[in-house]
Design a protein around this motif. Structure first.
Motif, PDB file in Angstrom:
ATOM      1  N   VAL A   8       0.833  -1.208   0.000  1.00  0.00           N
ATOM      2  CA  VAL A   8       0.000   0.000   0.000  1.00  0.00           C
ATOM      3  C   VAL A   8       0.866   1.257   0.000  1.00  0.00           C
ATOM      4  CG1 VAL A   8      -1.623   1.340   1.381  1.00  0.00           C
ATOM      5  CG2 VAL A   8      -1.991  -1.101   1.056  1.00  0.00           C
ATOM      6  N   ILE A   9       1.938   1.261   0.811  1.00  0.00           N
ATOM      7  CA  ILE A   9       2.798   2.440   0.906  1.00  0.00           C
ATOM      8  C   ILE A   9       3.612   2.630  -0.370  1.00  0.00           C
ATOM      9  CG2 ILE A   9       4.715   3.498   2.171  1.00  0.00           C
ATOM     10  CD1 ILE A   9       3.737   2.087   4.669  1.00  0.00           C
ATOM     11  N   VAL A  10       4.189   1.545  -0.869  1.00  0.00           N
ATOM     12  CA  VAL A  10       5.072   1.640  -2.030  1.00  0.00           C
ATOM     13  C   VAL A  10       4.300   2.028  -3.280  1.00  0.00           C
ATOM     14  CG1 VAL A  10       6.507   0.269  -3.585  1.00  0.00           C
ATOM     15  CG2 VAL A  10       6.835   0.095  -1.128  1.00  0.00           C
ATOM     16  N   ASN A  11       3.081   1.546  -3.445  1.00  0.00           N
ATOM     17  CA  ASN A  11       2.335   1.751  -4.690  1.00  0.00           C
ATOM     18  C   ASN A  11       1.419   2.969  -4.644  1.00  0.00           C
ATOM     19  OD1 ASN A  11       2.802  -0.741  -6.574  1.00  0.00           O
ATOM     20  ND2 ASN A  11       2.662  -1.544  -4.508  1.00  0.00           N
ATOM     21  N   ARG A  12       1.713   3.922  -3.780  1.00  0.00           N
ATOM     22  CA  ARG A  12       0.942   5.160  -3.788  1.00  0.00           C
ATOM     23  C   ARG A  12       1.196   5.905  -5.089  1.00  0.00           C
ATOM     24  NH1 ARG A  12       1.566   8.209   1.904  1.00  0.00           N
ATOM     25  NH2 ARG A  12       0.030   9.532   0.871  1.00  0.00           N
ATOM     26  N   LYS A  13       0.179   6.610  -5.567  1.00  0.00           N
ATOM     27  CA  LYS A  13       0.272   7.262  -6.874  1.00  0.00           C
ATOM     28  C   LYS A  13       1.329   8.352  -6.897  1.00  0.00           C
ATOM     29  CE  LYS A  13      -4.458   6.368  -8.394  1.00  0.00           C
ATOM     30  NZ  LYS A  13      -5.734   6.978  -8.853  1.00  0.00           N
ATOM     31  N   GLU A  14       1.634   8.934  -5.754  1.00  0.00           N
ATOM     32  CA  GLU A  14       2.619  10.008  -5.735  1.00  0.00           C
ATOM     33  C   GLU A  14       4.027   9.505  -6.064  1.00  0.00           C
ATOM     34  OE1 GLU A  14       3.152   9.834  -0.873  1.00  0.00           O
ATOM     35  OE2 GLU A  14       2.656  11.687  -1.879  1.00  0.00           O
ATOM     36  N   HIS A  15       4.260   8.189  -5.943  1.00  0.00           N
ATOM     37  CA  HIS A  15       5.548   7.629  -6.337  1.00  0.00           C
ATOM     38  C   HIS A  15       5.666   7.444  -7.846  1.00  0.00           C
ATOM     39  CE1 HIS A  15       5.941   5.808  -2.045  1.00  0.00           C
ATOM     40  NE2 HIS A  15       6.401   7.035  -2.113  1.00  0.00           N
ATOM     41  N   LYS A  16       4.518   7.472  -8.545  1.00  0.00           N
ATOM     42  CA  LYS A  16       4.483   7.393 -10.013  1.00  0.00           C
ATOM     43  C   LYS A  16       5.211   6.163 -10.549  1.00  0.00           C
ATOM     44  CE  LYS A  16       4.011  12.369 -10.666  1.00  0.00           C
ATOM     45  NZ  LYS A  16       4.522  13.573 -11.355  1.00  0.00           N
ATOM     46  N   ILE A  53      10.488   0.482   1.302  1.00  0.00           N
ATOM     47  CA  ILE A  53      10.332   1.929   1.196  1.00  0.00           C
ATOM     48  C   ILE A  53      11.684   2.604   0.975  1.00  0.00           C
ATOM     49  CG2 ILE A  53       9.513   3.987   2.395  1.00  0.00           C
ATOM     50  CD1 ILE A  53       7.539   2.231   3.867  1.00  0.00           C
ATOM     51  N   THR A  54      12.729   2.086   1.609  1.00  0.00           N
ATOM     52  CA  THR A  54      14.069   2.635   1.393  1.00  0.00           C
ATOM     53  C   THR A  54      14.497   2.472  -0.063  1.00  0.00           C
ATOM     54  OG1 THR A  54      14.655   2.061   3.671  1.00  0.00           O
ATOM     55  CG2 THR A  54      16.460   2.546   2.171  1.00  0.00           C
ATOM     56  N   HIS A  55      14.180   1.330  -0.647  1.00  0.00           N
ATOM     57  CA  HIS A  55      14.519   1.106  -2.055  1.00  0.00           C
ATOM     58  C   HIS A  55      13.757   2.069  -2.955  1.00  0.00           C
ATOM     59  CE1 HIS A  55      15.637  -0.873  -5.739  1.00  0.00           C
ATOM     60  NE2 HIS A  55      14.377  -1.169  -6.008  1.00  0.00           N
ATOM     61  N   VAL A  56      12.474   2.290  -2.670  1.00  0.00           N
ATOM     62  CA  VAL A  56      11.683   3.224  -3.485  1.00  0.00           C
ATOM     63  C   VAL A  56      12.235   4.643  -3.362  1.00  0.00           C
ATOM     64  CG1 VAL A  56       9.404   4.276  -3.730  1.00  0.00           C
ATOM     65  CG2 VAL A  56       9.602   1.824  -3.420  1.00  0.00           C
ATOM     66  N   LYS A  60      13.810   7.612  -6.411  1.00  0.00           N
ATOM     67  CA  LYS A  60      13.224   8.912  -6.718  1.00  0.00           C
ATOM     68  C   LYS A  60      14.306   9.967  -6.921  1.00  0.00           C
ATOM     69  CE  LYS A  60      10.443   9.461  -3.242  1.00  0.00           C
ATOM     70  NZ  LYS A  60       9.354  10.032  -2.411  1.00  0.00           N
ATOM     71  N   VAL A  61      14.072  10.824  -7.908  1.00  0.00           N
ATOM     72  CA  VAL A  61      14.926  11.983  -8.149  1.00  0.00           C
ATOM     73  C   VAL A  61      14.091  13.225  -7.868  1.00  0.00           C
ATOM     74  CG1 VAL A  61      16.326  13.236  -9.822  1.00  0.00           C
ATOM     75  CG2 VAL A  61      16.218  10.746  -9.914  1.00  0.00           C
ATOM     76  N   GLU A  62      14.516  14.038  -6.901  1.00  0.00           N
ATOM     77  CA  GLU A  62      13.763  15.209  -6.489  1.00  0.00           C
ATOM     78  C   GLU A  62      14.639  16.447  -6.577  1.00  0.00           C
ATOM     79  OE1 GLU A  62      12.540  14.179  -2.560  1.00  0.00           O
ATOM     80  OE2 GLU A  62      10.676  13.239  -3.244  1.00  0.00           O
ATOM     81  N   GLY A  76      11.698  12.537 -11.489  1.00  0.00           N
ATOM     82  CA  GLY A  76      11.707  11.302 -12.260  1.00  0.00           C
ATOM     83  C   GLY A  76      12.233  10.140 -11.446  1.00  0.00           C
ATOM     84  N   ILE A  77      12.498   9.044 -12.151  1.00  0.00           N
ATOM     85  CA  ILE A  77      12.955   7.801 -11.525  1.00  0.00           C
ATOM     86  C   ILE A  77      14.388   7.507 -11.962  1.00  0.00           C
ATOM     87  CG2 ILE A  77      12.659   5.294 -11.524  1.00  0.00           C
ATOM     88  CD1 ILE A  77      10.697   6.596  -9.749  1.00  0.00           C
ATOM     89  N   ARG A  78      15.201   7.151 -11.004  1.00  0.00           N
ATOM     90  CA  ARG A  78      16.565   6.703 -11.283  1.00  0.00           C
ATOM     91  C   ARG A  78      16.542   5.179 -11.368  1.00  0.00           C
ATOM     92  NH1 ARG A  78      18.412   8.208  -6.968  1.00  0.00           N
ATOM     93  NH2 ARG A  78      19.124  10.305  -7.460  1.00  0.00           N
ATOM     94  N   GLU A  79      16.489   4.656 -12.577  1.00  0.00           N
ATOM     95  CA  GLU A  79      16.347   3.213 -12.768  1.00  0.00           C
ATOM     96  C   GLU A  79      17.617   2.488 -12.342  1.00  0.00           C
ATOM     97  OE1 GLU A  79      14.180  -0.134 -13.661  1.00  0.00           O
ATOM     98  OE2 GLU A  79      13.477   1.945 -13.798  1.00  0.00           O
TER      99      GLU A  79
END
Length: 263
Positions: A8-16, A53-56, A60-62, A76-79
């Protein structure tokens, strides 16, 4: 329960996050491994909340924040897969390093766990509202609930949540821990009682039913819709006024027949 909380925490929409098929494949593999581990008497294979959550957060790039109260913007996302790989490689190596790890002081380990827990508090609305107690108004971030709810009611809602949290923790560490599930169920009635103290709009803003970013987008859409409606009404009123003036002008130009003076 641990896996569902992590999901639930990892798949929040704000993480895109994307790749929905991969997410479903992950759940399928976890379900199969749960059955295999249960039959063979092995530990269950579930997602660890802190590690996930640490991995997610590492992906993230902020943007950098400079002004007081400014929130970082998602860029964006740092793959990368290095974080997860290194975590589990080190966990596997710890089995063979037990003779060395026993010399690490326990306060050091507690400090690491404390740092990981505190670092994950960022973005949780309850923690953000706690910080508002000691924050000046000019330094307060642009939270959506501060637009629609008075600050005193925000503090009142936070105080109720904090009281419930302290009460649950007290019960959990006492001899009455057996009634802990019943006390969690009692929170439903506490939430229902809040309807007498807050309006539905205030509770919708404070209850964190959706991510902060989503609430701001919805609020912007509502404001844009209201402005468009007001603009449409103004145009209709202007058109109606113009039509009335045009009709009056036509009436004044009509020739009125004069009475004949011939007897």
């Amino acid at each position: 329960m641990d896996h569902q909380i992590s999901a639930v925490i990892v798949n929040r929409k704000e993480h895109k996050l994307k790749k929905g098929c991969g997410y479903h494949l992950d759940l399928f593999v976890v379900a199969v491994m749960l059955g295999v581990c249960s039959v063979m008497g092995l530990p269950w294979f579930v997602a660890a909340t802190v590690l996930s959550i640490t991995h997610v957060n590492s992906l993230k790039v902020e943007s950098d924040c400079s002004a007081p109260g400014e929130q970082p913007k998602f860029l964006g996302i740092r793959e990368q897969r290095v974080t997860g790989l290194l975590i589990f490689v080190l966990m596997g190596c710890s089995v063979f390093l037990a003779s060395v790890l026993k010399f690490i002081p326990m306060p050091v380990l507690y400090g690491v766990f404390l740092y990981m827990g505190v670092s994950l508090l960022r973005g949780i609305q309850f923690f953000d509202r706690l910080k508002l107690f000691w924050m000046l108004a000019k330094h307060q971030p642009d939270f959506i609930y501060l637009r629609h709810v008075p600050l005193r009611k925000v503090h009142f809602f936070t105080a109720i949540q904090l009281t419930c949290l302290v009460l649950l923790w007290t019960i959990k560490v006492s001899r009455a821990a057996i009634i802990f599930p019943m006390m969690v169920l009692a929170l439903v009635f506490v939430r229902k009682a809040m309807d007498f103290c807050f309006s539905k709009r205030e509770l919708s803003s404070l209850d964190d039913l959706m991510p902060e970013r989503k609430k701001k987008l919805d609020d912007a859409r509502n404001e844009a819709g209201e402005e468009e409606e007001e603009s449409r009404r103004a145009m209709e009123a202007a058109a109606a006024a113009s039509s009335v003036q045009l009709n009056v002008g036509k009436t004044s130009d009509v020739d009125i027949p004069k009475q004949s003076s011939d007897g």
